[in-house]
Design a protein around this motif. Structure first.
Motif, PDB file in Angstrom:
ATOM      1  N   GLY A 257       0.831  -1.201   0.000  1.00  0.00           N
ATOM      2  CA  GLY A 257       0.000   0.000   0.000  1.00  0.00           C
ATOM      3  C   GLY A 257       0.862   1.246   0.000  1.00  0.00           C
ATOM      4  O   GLY A 257       1.714   1.438  -0.875  1.00  0.00           O
ATOM      5  N   SER A 258       0.671   2.124   0.994  1.00  0.00           N
ATOM      6  CA  SER A 258       1.467   3.354   1.094  1.00  0.00           C
ATOM      7  C   SER A 258       2.686   3.154   1.982  1.00  0.00           C
ATOM      8  O   SER A 258       3.305   4.123   2.421  1.00  0.00           O
ATOM      9  N   SER A 259       3.030   1.901   2.232  1.00  0.00           N
ATOM     10  CA  SER A 259       4.177   1.579   3.080  1.00  0.00           C
ATOM     11  C   SER A 259       5.179   0.733   2.315  1.00  0.00           C
ATOM     12  O   SER A 259       4.882   0.183   1.246  1.00  0.00           O
ATOM     13  N   ALA A 260       6.376   0.653   2.882  1.00  0.00           N
ATOM     14  CA  ALA A 260       7.406  -0.243   2.369  1.00  0.00           C
ATOM     15  C   ALA A 260       7.929  -1.065   3.533  1.00  0.00           C
ATOM     16  O   ALA A 260       8.232  -0.518   4.599  1.00  0.00           O
ATOM     17  N   ILE A 261       8.009  -2.380   3.337  1.00  0.00           N
ATOM     18  CA  ILE A 261       8.505  -3.281   4.373  1.00  0.00           C
ATOM     19  C   ILE A 261       9.928  -3.696   3.998  1.00  0.00           C
ATOM     20  O   ILE A 261      10.154  -4.311   2.950  1.00  0.00           O
ATOM     21  N   PHE A 262      10.870  -3.330   4.841  1.00  0.00           N
ATOM     22  CA  PHE A 262      12.271  -3.696   4.640  1.00  0.00           C
ATOM     23  C   PHE A 262      12.567  -4.901   5.525  1.00  0.00           C
ATOM     24  O   PHE A 262      12.145  -4.949   6.691  1.00  0.00           O
ATOM     25  N   TYR A 263      13.312  -5.867   5.006  1.00  0.00           N
ATOM     26  CA  TYR A 263      13.469  -7.097   5.757  1.00  0.00           C
ATOM     27  C   TYR A 263      14.873  -7.683   5.586  1.00  0.00           C
ATOM     28  O   TYR A 263      15.557  -7.452   4.584  1.00  0.00           O
ATOM     29  N   VAL A 264      15.259  -8.426   6.592  1.00  0.00           N
ATOM     30  CA  VAL A 264      16.452  -9.271   6.557  1.00  0.00           C
ATOM     31  C   VAL A 264      16.025 -10.630   7.101  1.00  0.00           C
ATOM     32  O   VAL A 264      15.488 -10.721   8.213  1.00  0.00           O
ATOM     33  N   ASP A 265      16.262 -11.680   6.345  1.00  0.00           N
ATOM     34  CA  ASP A 265      15.786 -13.012   6.741  1.00  0.00           C
ATOM     35  C   ASP A 265      16.727 -13.650   7.765  1.00  0.00           C
ATOM     36  O   ASP A 265      17.357 -14.685   7.510  1.00  0.00           O
ATOM     37  N   THR A 266      16.818 -13.018   8.935  1.00  0.00           N
ATOM     38  CA  THR A 266      17.552 -13.582  10.061  1.00  0.00           C
ATOM     39  C   THR A 266      16.702 -13.413  11.309  1.00  0.00           C
ATOM     40  O   THR A 266      15.768 -12.591  11.338  1.00  0.00           O
ATOM     41  N   THR A 267      17.053 -14.151  12.346  1.00  0.00           N
ATOM     42  CA  THR A 267      16.327 -14.013  13.612  1.00  0.00           C
ATOM     43  C   THR A 267      17.217 -13.513  14.734  1.00  0.00           C
ATOM     44  O   THR A 267      16.768 -13.394  15.870  1.00  0.00           O
ATOM     45  N   SER A 268      18.493 -13.243  14.451  1.00  0.00           N
ATOM     46  CA  SER A 268      19.313 -12.483  15.394  1.00  0.00           C
ATOM     47  C   SER A 268      19.109 -11.009  15.072  1.00  0.00           C
ATOM     48  O   SER A 268      18.308 -10.655  14.219  1.00  0.00           O
ATOM     49  N   TRP A 269      19.851 -10.120  15.734  1.00  0.00           N
ATOM     50  CA  TRP A 269      19.548  -8.693  15.585  1.00  0.00           C
ATOM     51  C   TRP A 269      19.919  -8.175  14.195  1.00  0.00           C
ATOM     52  O   TRP A 269      20.801  -8.719  13.521  1.00  0.00           O
ATOM     53  N   ALA A 270      19.252  -7.108  13.777  1.00  0.00           N
ATOM     54  CA  ALA A 270      19.560  -6.429  12.512  1.00  0.00           C
ATOM     55  C   ALA A 270      19.187  -4.956  12.644  1.00  0.00           C
ATOM     56  O   ALA A 270      18.216  -4.602  13.319  1.00  0.00           O
ATOM     57  N   ASP A 271      19.966  -4.107  11.995  1.00  0.00           N
ATOM     58  CA  ASP A 271      19.703  -2.670  11.947  1.00  0.00           C
ATOM     59  C   ASP A 271      19.530  -2.245  10.497  1.00  0.00           C
ATOM     60  O   ASP A 271      20.203  -2.772   9.600  1.00  0.00           O
ATOM     61  N   ILE A 272      18.654  -1.291  10.268  1.00  0.00           N
ATOM     62  CA  ILE A 272      18.494  -0.702   8.944  1.00  0.00           C
ATOM     63  C   ILE A 272      19.022   0.721   8.974  1.00  0.00           C
ATOM     64  O   ILE A 272      18.834   1.454   9.947  1.00  0.00           O
ATOM     65  N   HIS A 273      19.725   1.107   7.919  1.00  0.00           N
ATOM     66  CA  HIS A 273      20.203   2.474   7.723  1.00  0.00           C
ATOM     67  C   HIS A 273      19.484   3.000   6.485  1.00  0.00           C
ATOM     68  O   HIS A 273      19.587   2.392   5.408  1.00  0.00           O
ATOM     69  N   LEU A 274      18.746   4.076   6.626  1.00  0.00           N
ATOM     70  CA  LEU A 274      17.947   4.529   5.490  1.00  0.00           C
ATOM     71  C   LEU A 274      18.006   6.042   5.322  1.00  0.00           C
ATOM     72  O   LEU A 274      18.197   6.789   6.287  1.00  0.00           O
ATOM     73  N   ILE A 275      17.871   6.448   4.077  1.00  0.00           N
ATOM     74  CA  ILE A 275      17.848   7.866   3.707  1.00  0.00           C
ATOM     75  C   ILE A 275      16.685   8.061   2.743  1.00  0.00           C
ATOM     76  O   ILE A 275      16.678   7.506   1.640  1.00  0.00           O
TER      77      ILE A 275
END
Length: 747
Positions: free
Chosen positions: A33-51
């Motif tokens: 819809g009006s959103s975007a889902i960013f994903y990493v297929d892991t179950t330990s921690w993850a960070d996203i960096h976005l601009i």
């Protein structure tokens, strides 16, 4: 020991439980819809960096949803784009990995999921939702593949050849009664630069020195003067002759006799030169000028920044202790113009950059609303008019960076027109109605908001000897929109920024100690940012929290966010997701003009250090080091051999900064992080030129928000990693405190 063992057990347990996650992660983004889902297929921690839309970089800890790490960006419209990368923990290597940067465009076709990741520095995952571990993949700005501009010194079999760019001057260097040497005259950007070429044949066994003058406009019988005399007037030279005209743009002279010593010229002679400039008529404006006074030491090559000595103020090479900016360092000032100390060309200005420097200065002084120049009378720059806004902080670069110096807080209840007020929400995203900057002015209609210093909160204390002091902290008031998270930052000085850009990343990395492995209480860390042009991960250098890697990017950021002027680097305005009247993209300032403006700021000469023979100042330098101040304010750095600008290459500089982020304690903290910097972390500001602040700015204000009214207050606000240094200063005797301050004032 007990806690350390327990912590180790937890790490081992977590590693064992997540052993099944040992594969190269699949990551990407999908539209919803009006959103975007960013994903990493892991179950330990993850960070996203976005601009988003070329705004500021944001960093978020992702959440485990549907068996993978996800982060959702909402409120997107067709055409919005988000550059993103991930840092995630890979248990197969027991290390953090960084992905490449990618771009998501809302409503467009997305790239397929990616299986990759570059090993990070091998740090364990954070124990909370704080900053991600170091990226470990910083790409240098410059290396052996960088295209280099021509060197300013050439060593041949028959001569050492020095080439230097210059501008015209109003009066002679030593005429302090006129205060008219360091300023800029009307039409300074029109046909009033030239290049000087010194062909030193004496250095190779010859008997003469040839001096060529190359111009961009015809001169009318220019004068050549050499070997300063100064017996009858402060403008007197032993050798005086007309240049011989070769053509309209080349004039030549030679000298083989040292009239000062009454003998043939020889290696080691101090040959100060000055040129009398006469523009050929007809010319718009004044036609007669002087050049910069330059000292050439026969047999050495290059222009030597000089100090003066004796009743005649004769010129001598400045000792290394005075060369704050290496060969860019300014001569000892003699014209009594304290407000003009940050306006000068680098002393080793390359010929290729003399005219771009003054062209860039014109842009720096141009009002992007009406095109007027801040120094009158100068013509309107029509091509730059009507680019301002619609939302903006100030109309020109110079209206914030007055005399290129540090900004001063305005009067209470006055709009902050020389501050950057960065804003956001509690999650670190853009403020819904402001974006990432509060811009209190608008070309038409009602501004998005206003911010003012509504008052000062005072606190008191005493030094170890019982002497009382008082500190102050600003209180801000907002109208229309009140941001939940903000950071007010006053205008910094501009000199030396090109040299800081030229410091190699490896030199800064060598100073970093993010985990305080040496146990000295100092844990400086590198800021990393995304290059807005290439997407590469860079070392942050510029801004109070090191949010920009390259001077060009810092300039482009100020243009778009402070003046609303877009450029090829940032084509979109700062705009909140629920804000109107600031959308769309454009390129208002041409790439060539951005380059000129960047060159101007990069090549401003650094003032020389003063009092480098004064016993009290030297004692203060020792106290500065023993108190621990030099652990962050690193005295000496050497610039890269690969910087494109010849003026900035391989220079030994004394900026007194490590360009790292340090926790300065709660007293200086705000509630807005930036990149990897928390609210309490700040980049170590350089100290060169700090002793000239009162003369340049007309007053004193230090620290990120201008709260400190003098250097003593600035030191007393230090906390966090600098608490021990602050305590050492506070515990000094009055005489030792004064000595340390005298050292700082000598910089």
């Amino acid at each position: 020991m007990r806690n350390r063992t327990a912590g180790l057990a937890v790490v081992v347990l977590v590693t064992a439980l997540l052993a099944f996650d040992s594969f190269a992660a699949t990551y990407g983004a999908t539209q919803s819809g009006s959103s975007a889902i960013f994903y990493v297929d892991t179950t330990s921690w993850a960070d996203i960096h976005l601009i988003k839309n070329n705004g500021g970089q944001l960093n978020y800890r992702m959440a485990i949803i549907n068996g993978r790490n996800e982060y959702t960006v909402t409120g997107l419209v067709a055409g919005d784009f988000i550059d993103y990368s991930f840092t995630y923990w890979d248990v197969s290597c027991n290390c953090a990995k960084d992905t490449a940067w990618a771009r998501y465009t809302h409503g467009g076709t997305q790239p397929p999921p990616v299986d990759s990741g570059t090993p990070d520095a091998g740090q364990p995952p954070p124990t909370d939702a704080g900053q991600p571990p170091p990226t470990g993949n910083i790409v240098p700005l410059f290396d052996n593949t960088t295209a280099l501009e021509p060197a300013t010194v050439e060593n041949t079999s028959t001569a050492i050849i020095t080439r230097v760019g210059d501008r015209v001057r109003d009066r002679h260097a030593r005429e302090d009664e006129y205060q008219a040497y360091d300023h800029y005259l009307q039409f300074y950007f029109q046909n009033r630069t030239h290049n000087v070429e010194i062909i030193d044949e004496v250095a190779k066994g010859g008997s003469r020195i040839v001096v060529n003058l190359r111009t961009i406009y015809p001169y009318d019988s220019p004068d050549f003067r050499a070997f300063f005399r100064g017996l009858n007037t402060v403008a007197e030279y032993f050798h005086n002759a007309d240049f011989t005209t070769v053509n309209d743009y080349l004039y030549t002279a030679s000298v083989n006799f040292n009239a000062k010593e009454g003998r043939a010229i020889r290696i080691g002679d101090r040959m100060e030169i000055e040129i009398g400039v006469f523009l050929r008529a007809p010319v718009e404006g004044r036609f007669n000028y002087y050049s910069t006074a330059m000292l050439y030491i026969v047999g050495t090559g290059g222009i030597a920044p000089f100090e003066v000595s004796g009743a005649q103020e004769d010129s001598f090479p400045m000792p290394a202790a005075g060369l704050s900016g290496g060969a860019t360092t300014q001569n000892q000032p003699m014209s009594n113009e304290p407000d003009n100390r940050f306006l000068q060309m680098a002393m080793n200005m390359a010929p290729v950059n003399a005219q771009p420097f003054v062209d860039g200065r014109r842009l720096h002084h141009t009002n992007f609303g009406d095109g007027s120049h801040s120094e009158q009378p100068n013509p309107v720059y029509t091509a730059q008019a009507n680019k301002l806004g619609p939302n903006f902080v100030s109309t020109s670069c110079i209206s914030c960076h007055v005399q290129n110096g540090r900004g001063l807080p305005p009067a209470v209840n006055t709009t902050l027109g020389n501050y950057v007020v960065k804003v956001g929400n509690a999650s670190g995203g853009a403020d819904a109605f402001l974006g990432f900057r509060l811009q209190p002015r608008r070309t038409s209609g009602t501004p998005e908001a206003d911010v003012r210093i509504s008052g000062w909160t005072n606190s008191s204390g005493t030094f170890g000897d019982g002497t009382a002091y008082q500190l102050r902290k600003p209180t801000y008031s907002f109208t229309n929109v009140i941001p939940t998270n903000y950071s007010a930052r006053v205008t910094p000085q501009l000199v030396g920024m090109g040299l800081l850009e030229a410091v190699p990343e490896s030199a800064i990395a060598a100073l970093a100690d993010p985990n305080d492995s040496n146990g000295d209480g100092i844990s400086g860390k590198m800021q990393t940012v995304r290059d807005p042009e290439t997407g590469a991960t860079r070392l942050g250098r510029f801004g109070w929290k090191a949010g920009a890697a390259k001077l060009k990017h810092q300039v482009a950021d100020a243009l778009v966010n402070d003046m609303g002027v877009t450029s090829p680097v940032f084509t979109a305005m700062d705009c909140g997701p629920q804000q109107s009247g600031c959308s769309g993209t454009s390129t208002e300032l041409a790439a060539a003009d951005l380059d000129k403006l960047t060159r101007y700021i990069a090549l401003l000469g650094v003032p020389s250090r003063r009092d480098y023979r004064d016993a009290t100042a030297l004692s203060g330098e020792t106290l500065f080091a023993s108190a621990g101040c030099a652990k962050c304010h690193t005295a000496t750095l050497t610039t890269s051999q690969y910087h494109p600008n010849a003026e900035l290459r391989s220079q030994t500089i004394h900026a007194y900064t490590d360009l790292l982020l340090h926790d300065m304690g709660s007293g200086l903290a705000d509630n807005l992080g930036e990149g990897q910097a928390t609210g309490s972390e700040w980049r170590t500001p350089p100290l060169w030129g700090i002793g000239l602040t009162a003369g340049v700015s007309g007053g004193e204000a230090y620290l990120h928000d201008g709260r400190a009214r003098n250097l003593t207050e600035a030191i007393l606000w230090h906390g966090g990693e600098a608490q021990n240094a602050k305590n050492a200063f506070s515990g000094m005797s009055a005489a030792n405190r004064a000595a340390l301050l005298k050292f700082l004032q000598s910089l």
